[in-house]
Enzyme design. Structure first.
Site, mmCIF file in Angstrom:
data_model
loop_
_atom_site.group_PDB
_atom_site.id
_atom_site.type_symbol
_atom_site.label_atom_id
_atom_site.label_comp_id
_atom_site.label_asym_id
_atom_site.label_seq_id
_atom_site.Cartn_x
_atom_site.Cartn_y
_atom_site.Cartn_z
ATOM 1 N N TYR A 182 -31.904 -25.903 20.929
ATOM 2 C CA TYR A 182 -31.723 -25.554 22.342
ATOM 3 C C TYR A 182 -31.447 -26.803 23.179
ATOM 4 C CZ TYR A 182 -32.861 -23.138 26.761
ATOM 5 O OH TYR A 182 -32.839 -22.595 28.015
ATOM 6 N N ALA A 183 -32.182 -27.882 22.905
ATOM 7 C CA ALA A 183 -31.977 -29.128 23.641
ATOM 8 C C ALA A 183 -30.582 -29.678 23.398
ATOM 9 C CB ALA A 183 -33.035 -30.161 23.245
ATOM 10 N N ALA A 184 -30.144 -29.629 22.141
ATOM 11 C CA ALA A 184 -28.815 -30.121 21.804
ATOM 12 C C ALA A 184 -27.739 -29.317 22.520
ATOM 13 C CB ALA A 184 -28.602 -30.061 20.293
ATOM 14 N N VAL A 216 -21.230 -13.597 22.631
ATOM 15 C CA VAL A 216 -20.368 -14.731 22.946
ATOM 16 C C VAL A 216 -20.447 -15.772 21.830
ATOM 17 C CG1 VAL A 216 -20.654 -14.380 25.423
ATOM 18 C CG2 VAL A 216 -22.113 -16.022 24.238
ATOM 19 N N ASN A 235 -23.979 -17.645 31.012
ATOM 20 C CA ASN A 235 -25.438 -17.552 31.000
ATOM 21 C C ASN A 235 -26.014 -17.149 29.644
ATOM 22 O OD1 ASN A 235 -28.214 -16.978 32.341
ATOM 23 N ND2 ASN A 235 -27.663 -15.012 31.408
ATOM 24 N N LYS A 289 -28.025 -27.404 25.313
ATOM 25 C CA LYS A 289 -28.052 -27.543 26.768
ATOM 26 C C LYS A 289 -27.602 -28.933 27.220
ATOM 27 C CE LYS A 289 -29.331 -23.404 27.977
ATOM 28 N NZ LYS A 289 -28.334 -22.511 28.611
ATOM 29 N N SER A 335 -30.740 -26.359 31.217
ATOM 30 C CA SER A 335 -32.187 -26.192 31.086
ATOM 31 C C SER A 335 -32.862 -27.542 31.247
ATOM 32 C CB SER A 335 -32.526 -25.620 29.710
ATOM 33 O OG SER A 335 -33.918 -25.713 29.446
#
Length: 310
Positions: A155-157, A63, A89, A159, A142
């Site tokens: 990952y923080a950015a 994706v 997901n 999510k 998350s």
């Protein structure tokens, strides 16, 4: 079965949380498009559903691109005649602290999580609107996107960005009767099995044993199946009134997250100059500054991770 006749696309559903979501949607009556980047994994996931009497087909593609998003919607229509539910997901990790994180590490995670959510949701919403379908969109967030976590800038950015998009989309999709929400799973997966804090819980899950109650209740940490029920519920007609929400699920706990709100307001005639801030900020706001990172209860002695022998 409340999802009888519905058709879902679940990205990143070859295994782990995504497969649990897909299997629960099928259990509730839906047909599902499995998506993974590995053909063997995707085929095994489809077999786990069809061998149990469910309906599933696979799309093997990463994706992120519009082309994959179009392929996923087309597969739902071609195989099962329609699309009603989208669960975004798919995800990857490239954890590094800031100074060690490369452009490639950052871009790869943003592309799969953030761009992948954007392109798939845009394609699904276009289909829902054109066909007057009150679709259900469930994105996956998350705790890191809510609170931050060391070594996970990318990952923080991504999510946090997903949640921002969801709040915007809930406004844009309201007239079409389409709902969009974010689920925040806290579960034993490949992404959490290396976290020392969860060691005992992950070991229990791997052995097929019941997790210690402390994890399930005090920490809200459980199995993929503990999250799947919420995903299926949000995909149902019973959740038609729920949109723009961020909902956490794990173990025996469900959490409704607040949207950011101001915790305090200060006023100053003529505005806040540097000198005014020197005088007032720490004195009046210093004890109201917000914490960062997740805060966990202390583990009982018997549940603490085993330290490697030296």
């Amino acid at each position: 079965m409340s999802l009888s006749g519905k058709v879902a696309v679940v990205t990143g559903s070859g295994q782990g949380l995504g497969l649990a979501y897909a299997q629960e949607l099928v259990k509730q009556g839906a047909a599902v498009i499995i998506n993974d980047v590995n053909q063997e994994v995707a085929d095994a996931a489809v077999a786990s559903i069809t061998n149990a009497g469910g309906k599933a087909a696979a799309v093997v593609a990463p994706v992120g691109s519009t082309e994959t998003a179009q392929q996923l919607v087309k597969a739902a229509v071609d195989n099962f005649g329609r699309l009603d539910i989208l669960v975004t997901n798919a995800g990857i990790l490239r954890d590094r602290s800031l100074l060690k994180m490369s452009d490639e590490d950052f871009d790869a995670v943003i592309n799969v999580h953030l761009s992948g959510t954007f392109t798939c949701v845009r394609e699904a919403f276009a289909y829902f609107k054109e066909n007057e379908i009150p679709g259900r969109i469930i994105t996956i967030g998350s705790p890191t996107g809510q609170r931050g976590n060391f070594g996970q800038t990318n990952y923080a950015a991504a999510k946090a960005g997903i949640v921002g998009m969801v709040r915007t989309w809930a406004i844009e999709m309201k007239r079409a009767g389409v709902t969009v929400n974010t689920v925040i799973p806290v579960a034993a997966t490949a992404m959490t099995e290396t976290v020392p804090l969860f060691q005992k819980a992950v070991e229990a899950a791997r052995k097929g044993e019941a997790m210690p109650e402390f994890f399930r209740k005090e920490m809200g940490f459980g199995t993929a199946e503990d999250v799947a029920g919420l995903v299926a519920f949000l995909a149902s007609d019973e959740a038609a009134n729920i949109t723009g929400q961020v909902i956490g699920a794990g173990g025996d706990r469900l959490q409704l997250w607040s949207h950011p709100e101001a915790v305090e307001n200060l006023y100053q005639d003529g505005g806040f100059s540097y000198e005014a801030l020197q005088q007032r900020f720490n004195a009046e706001l210093g004890d109201k500054l917000q914490s960062v990172g997740e805060e966990f209860p202390e583990l009982p002695e018997e549940l603490r991770p085993e330290m490697p022998k030296r």
